[in-house]
Design an enzyme around this catalytic site. Structure first.
Site, short mmCIF file in Angstrom:
data_model
loop_
_atom_site.label_atom_id
_atom_site.label_comp_id
_atom_site.label_asym_id
_atom_site.label_seq_id
_atom_site.Cartn_x
_atom_site.Cartn_y
_atom_site.Cartn_z
N LYS A 52 -8.02 3.17 -20.70
CA LYS A 52 -8.37 3.44 -22.04
C LYS A 52 -7.06 3.29 -22.78
O LYS A 52 -6.47 2.13 -22.91
CB LYS A 52 -8.96 4.90 -22.15
N ARG A 101 0.85 -1.24 0.05
CA ARG A 101 0.01 0.04 0.03
C ARG A 101 0.83 1.25 -0.03
O ARG A 101 0.40 2.36 -0.39
CB ARG A 101 -1.11 -0.07 1.17
N TYR A 126 -16.65 13.40 -18.23
CA TYR A 126 -17.11 12.00 -18.12
C TYR A 126 -18.16 11.89 -17.17
O TYR A 126 -18.15 12.67 -16.10
CB TYR A 126 -16.04 11.10 -17.85
N ASP A 185 -7.97 16.52 -18.05
CA ASP A 185 -8.38 15.22 -18.22
C ASP A 185 -7.70 14.82 -19.45
O ASP A 185 -8.20 15.39 -20.51
CB ASP A 185 -9.85 14.68 -18.00
#
Length: 402
Positions: free
Chosen positions: A221, A77, A131, A196
């Site tokens: 993507k 982590r 989005y 973005d």
């Protein structure tokens, strides 16, 4: 990667290189010295250490500023060597000091909002369209944020003392609307601009060079590029990266090492994939624009592999009529995908807000892959023919879409 130095590569940053070269070599510079060619996958969740005093000092250092740990890893982590390779490479491609990877694009955006909120800066200025889930996260205030929606010209007037972030997408999802990132960054003043860059990728634009302080990717993507990995990443300066690492550690939105490996591999072919898919998209956009069954085509000036178009007929018939093209949400894969934003990716956005942002009920979004453009056109041509054959009357279409 040598576990004793997961990100430093002997502390030497290579001289500036072309994007295609960086895509292949960034994050891999140390492999040959270790007798390796392909990057290893480190699946460890924890790492042994016999010096607990030194571990305590390193944990204290991370708690202070979120800097990457010197020496061997401690716990998954806190960081992972395989993921660190991807972060190094993406930062190189975007031209930033650092990058911080997360389990998804939404986890990455959430971390940014939490960082600013923790500083008492809960107000966000944003430009639609975004989005759909990003829009919802801001509008619903799920993380305690408050949003003011504006057009690019209104950004400066929308800023407040508690504004922690300005957020834009360019090209935007799904209309492919573009904004002048340099002008927007100027309007932000001292407030960080988050751009973005999922649709453009660093192949087509590097927002950090235009004034953006944070560059967000849904790495699911184009960065992954094969529809088999989910991830998000923020490229930024080291100060913000440290805060993002602290939030990632506290909230647990870490990227799995296998995903980090797949993303690093995906970056190596990113320039080739984006340019090839963009050529096909430009050709399809031209053919769609000349087709009387199509009311409007959206294709960005910057280019890219995304095309949106509005049909005169029933958009749902187009979705149901494709055979080669995959009717599915998401984008950026090697195969071509099509979806109806008002039904899927932007369904969660209020209908009036959605339409006000240009996301009409007749809009279809096409993510062009690497197939032969004539084969793709043949499939679209058949599907568009079905849309006209199945067009209901105007009243019936309105009811069907609402």
């Amino acid at each position: 990667m040598d576990s004793a130095s997961p990100t430093a590569y002997d502390g030497v940053r290579p001289a500036p290189r072309a994007l295609a070269t960086e895509a292949v070599h960034a994050g891999r510079e140390d492999l040959a010295r270790q007798g390796l060619h392909a990057p290893p996958i480190d699946l460890s969740t924890t790492y042994p250490s016999y010096d607990s005093r030194a571990e305590a000092a390193r944990i204290d250092a991370f708690a202070a500023d979120g800097a990457e740990l010197d020496g061997p890893p401690v716990y998954g982590r806190l960081g992972n060597p395989t993921v660190a390779r991807f972060e190094t490479a993406l930062a190189r491609l975007e031209g930033t000091e650092a990058a911080v990877a997360f389990a998804s694009g939404m986890a990455a955006l959430s971390a940014v909002l939490l960082v600013r909120s923790a500083m008492g800066l809960r107000h966000v200025v944003a430009v639609r369209p975004l989005y759909g889930c990003s829009d919802h996260l801001l509008t619903a205030g799920l993380l305690g944020s408050e949003v003011t929606w504006t057009d690019p010209a209104g950004i400066a007037d929308a800023l407040r003392p508690d504004t922690g972030l300005v957020m834009v997408e360019s090209p935007a999802n799904p209309t492919l609307a573009e904004v002048d990132l340099r002008a927007v960054a100027h309007a932000c003043g001292s407030v960080p601009l988050l751009a973005d860059n999922t649709f453009a990728t660093p192949v087509l634009q590097r927002p950090a060079r235009l004034g953006a302080r944070l560059v967000l990717h849904s790495a699911t993507k184009y960065l992954g590029g094969h529809g088999d990995v989910m991830a998000g990443v923020v490229a930024c300066d080291e100060e913000l990266a440290g805060r993002l690492r602290q939030v990632r550690f506290a909230t647990g939105g870490v990227l799995h090492p296998l995903a980090g490996y797949l993303l690093l591999r995906g970056l190596s072919t990113l320039p080739v994939r984006v340019r090839a898919a963009s050529a096909g998209a430009a050709e399809l956009a031209a053919r769609l624009a000349a087709d009387p069954r199509v009311a409007r085509v959206h294709y960005p000036r910057i280019g890219g592999a995304m095309v949106s178009f509005e049909v005169h007929g029933d958009p749902h018939a187009v979705i149901g009529g494709v055979r080669l093209i995959t009717p599915a949400v998401s984008l950026g894969s090697v195969d071509t995908l099509i979806q109806h934003p008002a039904s899927i990716s932007h369904r969660i956005v209020d209908a009036e807000d959605r339409r006000g942002a240009g996301v009409s009920d007749r809009l279809l979004r096409l993510s062009v892959g690497l197939e032969d453009v004539d084969d793709l056109w043949a499939d679209l041509d058949t599907a568009l023919g079905r849309s006209r054959a199945e067009t209901p009357d105007v009243k019936g279409l309105h009811e069907a879409l609402n």
